[in-house]
Design a protein around this motif. Structure first.
Motif, PDB file in Angstrom:
ATOM      1  N   PRO A 524       0.828  -1.215   0.000  1.00 51.13           N
ATOM      2  CA  PRO A 524       0.000   0.000   0.000  1.00 51.13           C
ATOM      3  C   PRO A 524       0.853   1.253   0.000  1.00 51.13           C
ATOM      4  CG  PRO A 524      -0.022  -1.038   2.164  1.00 51.13           C
ATOM      5  CD  PRO A 524       0.660  -2.000   1.236  1.00 51.13           C
ATOM      6  N   SER A 525       0.411   2.251  -0.754  1.00 52.97           N
ATOM      7  CA  SER A 525       1.160   3.507  -0.826  1.00 52.97           C
ATOM      8  C   SER A 525       0.266   4.733  -0.768  1.00 52.97           C
ATOM      9  CB  SER A 525       1.989   3.549  -2.114  1.00 52.97           C
ATOM     10  OG  SER A 525       1.164   3.450  -3.259  1.00 52.97           O
ATOM     11  N   GLY A 526      -1.056   4.542  -0.671  1.00 51.92           N
ATOM     12  CA  GLY A 526      -1.956   5.685  -0.626  1.00 51.92           C
ATOM     13  C   GLY A 526      -1.807   6.492   0.648  1.00 51.92           C
ATOM     14  N   LYS A 527      -2.100   7.785   0.540  1.00 51.72           N
ATOM     15  CA  LYS A 527      -2.066   8.677   1.709  1.00 51.72           C
ATOM     16  C   LYS A 527      -3.317   9.549   1.696  1.00 51.72           C
ATOM     17  CE  LYS A 527       2.909   8.620   2.272  1.00 51.72           C
ATOM     18  NZ  LYS A 527       3.621   8.741   3.527  1.00 51.72           N
ATOM     19  N   THR A 528      -3.780   9.872   2.877  1.00 51.79           N
ATOM     20  CA  THR A 528      -5.046  10.589   2.996  1.00 51.79           C
ATOM     21  C   THR A 528      -4.988  11.940   2.290  1.00 51.79           C
ATOM     22  OG1 THR A 528      -4.342  11.470   5.139  1.00 51.79           O
ATOM     23  CG2 THR A 528      -5.692   9.491   5.166  1.00 51.79           C
ATOM     24  N   GLY A 577      -2.270  13.551   4.539  1.00 53.60           N
ATOM     25  CA  GLY A 577      -1.052  12.987   3.970  1.00 53.60           C
ATOM     26  C   GLY A 577      -0.562  11.724   4.648  1.00 53.60           C
ATOM     27  N   HIS A 578      -1.386  11.135   5.534  1.00 47.69           N
ATOM     28  CA  HIS A 578      -0.972   9.947   6.291  1.00 47.69           C
ATOM     29  C   HIS A 578      -1.278   8.669   5.522  1.00 47.69           C
ATOM     30  CE1 HIS A 578      -0.694   6.985   9.538  1.00 47.69           C
ATOM     31  NE2 HIS A 578      -1.923   6.607   9.244  1.00 47.69           N
ATOM     32  N   GLU A 615       6.800   5.928  -2.004  1.00 48.43           N
ATOM     33  CA  GLU A 615       6.650   6.918  -0.943  1.00 48.43           C
ATOM     34  C   GLU A 615       6.218   8.238  -1.550  1.00 48.43           C
ATOM     35  OE1 GLU A 615       6.171   7.206   1.985  1.00 48.43           O
ATOM     36  OE2 GLU A 615       7.394   8.622   3.105  1.00 48.43           O
ATOM     37  N   ILE A 616       5.253   8.880  -0.921  1.00 48.00           N
ATOM     38  CA  ILE A 616       4.784  10.197  -1.352  1.00 48.00           C
ATOM     39  C   ILE A 616       5.459  11.233  -0.467  1.00 48.00           C
ATOM     40  CG2 ILE A 616       2.781  11.704  -1.628  1.00 48.00           C
ATOM     41  CD1 ILE A 616       1.138   9.028  -1.889  1.00 48.00           C
ATOM     42  N   CYS A 617       6.424  11.941  -1.040  1.00 50.47           N
ATOM     43  CA  CYS A 617       7.181  12.956  -0.305  1.00 50.47           C
ATOM     44  C   CYS A 617       6.445  14.290  -0.412  1.00 50.47           C
ATOM     45  CB  CYS A 617       8.592  13.093  -0.880  1.00 50.47           C
ATOM     46  SG  CYS A 617       9.511  11.552  -0.969  1.00 50.47           S
ATOM     47  N   GLN A 618       6.184  14.903   0.720  1.00 47.96           N
ATOM     48  CA  GLN A 618       5.363  16.107   0.764  1.00 47.96           C
ATOM     49  C   GLN A 618       6.193  17.310   1.204  1.00 47.96           C
ATOM     50  OE1 GLN A 618       1.915  14.891   3.240  1.00 47.96           O
ATOM     51  NE2 GLN A 618       2.431  12.807   2.540  1.00 47.96           N
ATOM     52  N   LEU A 619       6.060  18.395   0.471  1.00 49.26           N
ATOM     53  CA  LEU A 619       6.798  19.626   0.737  1.00 49.26           C
ATOM     54  C   LEU A 619       5.848  20.662   1.324  1.00 49.26           C
ATOM     55  CD1 LEU A 619       9.071  21.735   0.479  1.00 49.26           C
ATOM     56  CD2 LEU A 619       8.494  21.941  -1.944  1.00 49.26           C
ATOM     57  N   SER A 683      10.096  28.204   6.973  1.00 50.69           N
ATOM     58  CA  SER A 683      10.574  26.859   7.249  1.00 50.69           C
ATOM     59  C   SER A 683      10.221  25.963   6.066  1.00 50.69           C
ATOM     60  CB  SER A 683       9.938  26.319   8.532  1.00 50.69           C
ATOM     61  OG  SER A 683      10.274  24.967   8.747  1.00 50.69           O
ATOM     62  N   ILE A 684      11.190  25.226   5.564  1.00 51.28           N
ATOM     63  CA  ILE A 684      10.950  24.236   4.524  1.00 51.28           C
ATOM     64  C   ILE A 684      10.869  22.875   5.206  1.00 51.28           C
ATOM     65  CG2 ILE A 684      11.830  23.164   2.428  1.00 51.28           C
ATOM     66  CD1 ILE A 684      10.986  26.071   2.073  1.00 51.28           C
ATOM     67  N   ASP A 685       9.714  22.271   5.160  1.00 53.37           N
ATOM     68  CA  ASP A 685       9.462  21.010   5.857  1.00 53.37           C
ATOM     69  C   ASP A 685       9.185  19.909   4.843  1.00 53.37           C
ATOM     70  OD1 ASP A 685       9.636  22.465   8.220  1.00 53.37           O
ATOM     71  OD2 ASP A 685       7.466  22.791   8.322  1.00 53.37           O
ATOM     72  N   ILE A 686       9.922  18.827   4.935  1.00 53.19           N
ATOM     73  CA  ILE A 686       9.715  17.663   4.085  1.00 53.19           C
ATOM     74  C   ILE A 686       9.156  16.551   4.959  1.00 53.19           C
ATOM     75  CG2 ILE A 686      10.764  16.019   2.496  1.00 53.19           C
ATOM     76  CD1 ILE A 686      10.925  18.904   1.541  1.00 53.19           C
ATOM     77  N   GLY A 687       7.997  16.022   4.577  1.00 46.49           N
ATOM     78  CA  GLY A 687       7.360  15.063   5.457  1.00 46.49           C
ATOM     79  C   GLY A 687       6.747  13.888   4.746  1.00 46.49           C
ATOM     80  N   SER A 688       6.457  12.855   5.542  1.00 47.18           N
ATOM     81  CA  SER A 688       5.706  11.708   5.088  1.00 47.18           C
ATOM     82  C   SER A 688       4.216  11.934   5.309  1.00 47.18           C
ATOM     83  CB  SER A 688       6.164  10.452   5.837  1.00 47.18           C
ATOM     84  OG  SER A 688       5.548   9.305   5.335  1.00 47.18           O
ATOM     85  N   SER A 689       3.875  12.941   6.106  1.00 49.84           N
ATOM     86  CA  SER A 689       2.513  13.443   6.258  1.00 49.84           C
ATOM     87  C   SER A 689       2.625  14.845   6.851  1.00 49.84           C
ATOM     88  CB  SER A 689       1.673  12.544   7.172  1.00 49.84           C
ATOM     89  OG  SER A 689       1.883  12.848   8.546  1.00 49.84           O
ATOM     90  N   SER A 690       1.495  15.507   6.993  1.00 48.15           N
ATOM     91  CA  SER A 690       1.521  16.859   7.557  1.00 48.15           C
ATOM     92  C   SER A 690       1.926  16.846   9.029  1.00 48.15           C
ATOM     93  CB  SER A 690       0.144  17.520   7.407  1.00 48.15           C
ATOM     94  OG  SER A 690      -0.832  16.818   8.166  1.00 48.15           O
TER      95      SER A 690
END
Length: 805
Positions: A524-528, A577-578, A615-619, A683-690
């Protein structure tokens, strides 16, 4: 619209009679435009369905002016009585087609390439059905999970929304089928949808509700845009010159055709003058009113011609695309495989305690499947987007076919066919669970209680489903819950089960996609694509939804979705993004480079697990929400600005690059009435979710000059004295009036900067005189001219600008 099509359309319209122009604007029956065959303009067929075709042959005949409102309502009406639900009515006797995941589910993939693939398949099926325009995608923000059509829209975030919509649109139009981007704008509930007034303050309007449309248009140039039913800040959107001419045509330079939603126009002459080109469907009374307005001079012929040119140019563009691009017969088997793939990438693994999933049963193990949804799955929502699927994967059958050899799978319905409590079925399911190695429950919301023209009454699953899951959790420690639902749901038992998989309305590939995920054939790779609340009261729109007395106040302003949960420090059930995976990813080596164009970002992503994974990388861009004790613009703690999907083999690493341009750094300044980059540290934040930020660094941004504030007699003196030149002029004037020296006047003026009163009252009180208001006003006006300050309200951002005629 290219210049060539517009030029040709202008020539064609010049040869049309008034009757032909009126017919062109007013449509033909329910689903067609009126052609002008003698001038080479064919009729265009438009069909519903963002997740599959909704084509009703009886409603699209060319030999009659089908104005039957009942036929239209049959296709969109939602019943809240599952026992009386008639799919033949609900689906409008539509032709069979591939049923893809609804857009809210597709958005969980965060995969623009996948969205393009789905758009391509939709176009192929449209072409085979003889249709030239698909009425979608819908991109209104999912502001509240109670919204009845939330499943038709992508996300609570405009960036994710705009990017995914552009993918679908490009897929459609690359194959010669025009998209209709809808519903423009602020159609965020179904309650009184034809009359409700969405009252939205300017920053929220531009930064959230319009931004998704702007981004999709900039990236994909949809051939048409559809206006919504509701009013926006007091004006019907289809009759709104500010929205259609100033924003859509002017600010965004959109040159395609603008059409109404079905029966969405209340005053056709006003709509045409505002910039709405096409009225759908045909309506005798509306056409007569337009003809009278043109004959009486209320609608200038030039305005009528402008609308006709847009429709004619669309028709010419469509005809050109159909000539250039070959028609291929739909490969429905391949499209079904695509539907499965889309669902596999979009299902979100919300919880996986002790790595229960993927299941690895041994021969002789017994699995129990519970729920009517395992044999009769609800794969889509109700309304105009409902699809009659050519085929549909049945979850129980797929689980049985996918399970390892020697593993037995037993099924219990658990509740009645309509989802209500059945004590005998519940007891049978509980008894069967005691001897099962793992229990898989297919739970859902009540069927057909939401959809077009029907908001959700609550965020609950069927009560019988909640009750049975709670009872199962008391006697079993290996429970997997698979959720079918239109939008976020509350899960009172979430901490008591081991695994939760959100499928949403997952389309015809639902059964096999879920089987492949549960048994580990798919990672699974989906994110909310939205934030899931613990309870309805936590939702940003809760206090103002769905409005009262005909007004729907968007009280939360710019703090929609995760922005609200962050600023209020509310813990969500599942953050934006979870989504979990069967492998693990690490982020490292963040590098930032600030330049004139924006910010370049680089980091390394590694798959540190044992499975291939996506993986969905979120900026995210972070800012201090506001400065203490200053009336400065507020900002979200964190806002999504970009994302990318990366597939890695076990042990593989990859350098990921992303960028922010100047517009990404801006907010909508209501003084300038334009996008402005504020100076300061970001701030530049890189996350796997918010809520799962893996890398973060800060940068100082040299912003645009701070806009000058308008000064008048009621401006606090502290603000006025900050403006260059004001103090000097005030001192000279006050010294002359009082006869005091310059130094004495300065000393007497200094304490005035702390006053909260207006500058005129403060100076009169401080100097003990009734000063000349006119002279002070001249000093302040001179300062306004020097600074370029704009008077508040000089051009209200509330859709009230007069029409151009």
């Amino acid at each position: 619209m290219t210049n060539a099509f517009r030029t040709e359309a202008t020539v064609v319209v010049a040869q049309m009679t008034l009757t032909e122009k009126l017919d062109l604007i007013c449509g033909n029956g329910l689903w067609r435009t009126t052609g002008v065959p003698r001038l080479g303009l064919p009729s265009l067929l438009m069909v519903d369905g963002s997740n599959g075709l909704h084509v009703v042959p009886d409603q699209i005949s060319t030999d009659t002016q089908n104005t039957d409102l009942g036929a239209f309502l049959d296709a969109v009406e939602t019943t809240d009585d599952p026992e009386n639900r008639d799919d033949n009515v609900l689906l409008g006797k539509s032709i069979p087609a591939t049923c893809f995941p609804v857009l809210s589910v597709l958005a969980n993939s965060w995969d623009i390439t996948l969205a393009h693939e789905v758009g391509t398949a939709l176009a192929i099926e449209c072409r085979a059905a003889g249709a030239q325009i698909l009425l979608g995608p819908g991109i209104n923000l999912r502001r509240s999970p109670l919204a009845g059509r939330g499943f038709e829209y992508f996300s609570e975030d405009p960036i994710l929304t705009g990017e995914m919509a552009a993918g679908v649109i490009q897929g459609l139009q690359d194959k010669g089928v025009g998209a209709s981007l809808k519903h423009f704008a602020c159609n965020n509930s179904e309650t009184e949808r034809i009359s409700m007034d969405s009252v939205v303050e300017p920053r929220a309007l531009h930064e959230l509700y319009l931004l998704g449309f702007e981004r999709a248009i900039a990236r994909s140039n949809p051939w048409t845009v559809m206006t919504s039913y509701n009013r926006l800040n007091g004006v019907q959107t289809s009759q709104n010159p500010w929205l259609l001419r100033d924003i859509l045509r002017g600010r965004w330079h959109y040159d395609g055709m603008i059409m109404s939603d079905w029966h969405g126009i209340q005053d056709l002459p006003a709509a045409v003058k505002a910039g709405n080109d096409l009225d759908m469907p045909f309506n005798v009374a509306r056409r007569r009113r337009l003809e009278n307005a043109v004959s009486g001079g209320n609608v200038p012929v030039a305005v009528l011609d402008e609308a006709c040119i847009h429709i004619a140019a669309l028709t010419l563009r469509s005809a050109d695309a159909q000539r250039r691009l070959p028609v291929s017969h739909p490969d429905f088997a391949a499209h079904h495989d695509l539907a499965r793939k889309a669902t596999s990438r979009a299902c979100v693994l919300l919880r996986n305690q002790n790595n229960l999933l993927p299941l690895t049963p041994k021969p002789g193990n017994r699995l129990l499947v519970i729920g009517t949804g395992a044999v009769s799955p609800e794969i889509q929502g109700a309304g105009s987007t409902a699809v009659r699927p050519i085929r549909c994967d049945i979850p129980l059958e797929c689980l049985q076919a996918t399970a390892p050899e020697g593993v037995s799978i037993h099924w219990e319905p658990g509740w009645s066919v309509n989802g209500t409590h059945d004590p005998h079925r519940q007891d049978a399911a509980l008894a069967a669970a005691r001897s099962a190695e793992t229990v898989i429950v297919f739970a859902s919301t009540p069927p057909s209680v939401s959809g077009e023209n029907a908001d959700r009454p609550n965020l609950d699953l069927c009560q019988a489903h909640n009750t049975l899951i709670a009872e199962l959790a008391k006697l079993h420690n290996r429970i997997v819950v698979v959720l079918t639902h239109p939008d976020a749901v509350v899960l009172p038992w979430a901490d008591n089960v081991q695994a939760i998989l959100s499928a949403g309305y997952a389309g015809a590939g639902f059964g096999q996609a879920v089987a492949d995920i549960l048994f580990g054939h798919t990672n699974p790779s989906g994110k909310t694509s939205i934030t899931w609340p613990v309870r309805p009261e936590d939702c940003p729109a809760f206090l103002g939804y769905p409005g009262e007395q005909g007004k729907h106040l968007y009280r939360e302003g710019i703090f929609v979705g995760y922005r609200f949960f962050d600023i209020r420090r509310i813990e969500p059930l599942f953050p934006f993004g979870h989504g979990l995976s069967y492998t693990s990813f690490t982020y490292a080596a963040l590098k930032l480079a600030n330049n004139a164009e924006g910010v370049a970002i680089q980091f390394t992503l590694s798959n540190t697990g044992t499975r291939t994974g996506r993986e969905i990388c979120q900026l995210y861009l972070g800012r201090n929400p506001t400065a203490a004790n200053r009336a400065l613009p507020h900002h979200p703690l964190r806002a999504l600005k970009g994302f990318t999907t990366v597939s890695l083999e076990p042990g593989e690493s990859r350098v990921v690059t992303m960028t922010l341009d100047r517009r990404d750094l801006a907010y909508f300044d209501t003084v300038r009435e334009d996008w402005t980059v504020p100076a300061g540290t970001i701030s530049i934040d890189i996350g796997s979710s918010s809520r799962d930020i893996r890398l973060s660094d800060s940068l100082y941004i040299v912003g645009d000059a701070t806009p000058a504030r308008w000064l008048d007699l009621h401006t606090p003196p502290g603000q006025a004295l900050e403006i260059p030149g004001v103090q000097k002029e005030l001192v000279a004037w006050l010294a002359d009036v009082t006869g005091q020296s310059i130094i004495e006047t300065k000393n007497r003026l200094a304490p005035c900067s702390r006053s909260f009163l207006g500058i005129y009252d403060t100076l009169c009180w401080s100097f003990g005189l009734e000063l000349d208001e006119t002279r002070l006003a001249h000093i302040l006006d001179d300062a306004n001219r020097r600074s370029g300050a704009k008077k508040p309200g000089h051009r209200p951002d509330n859709c009230s600008k007069l029409d151009p005629s």
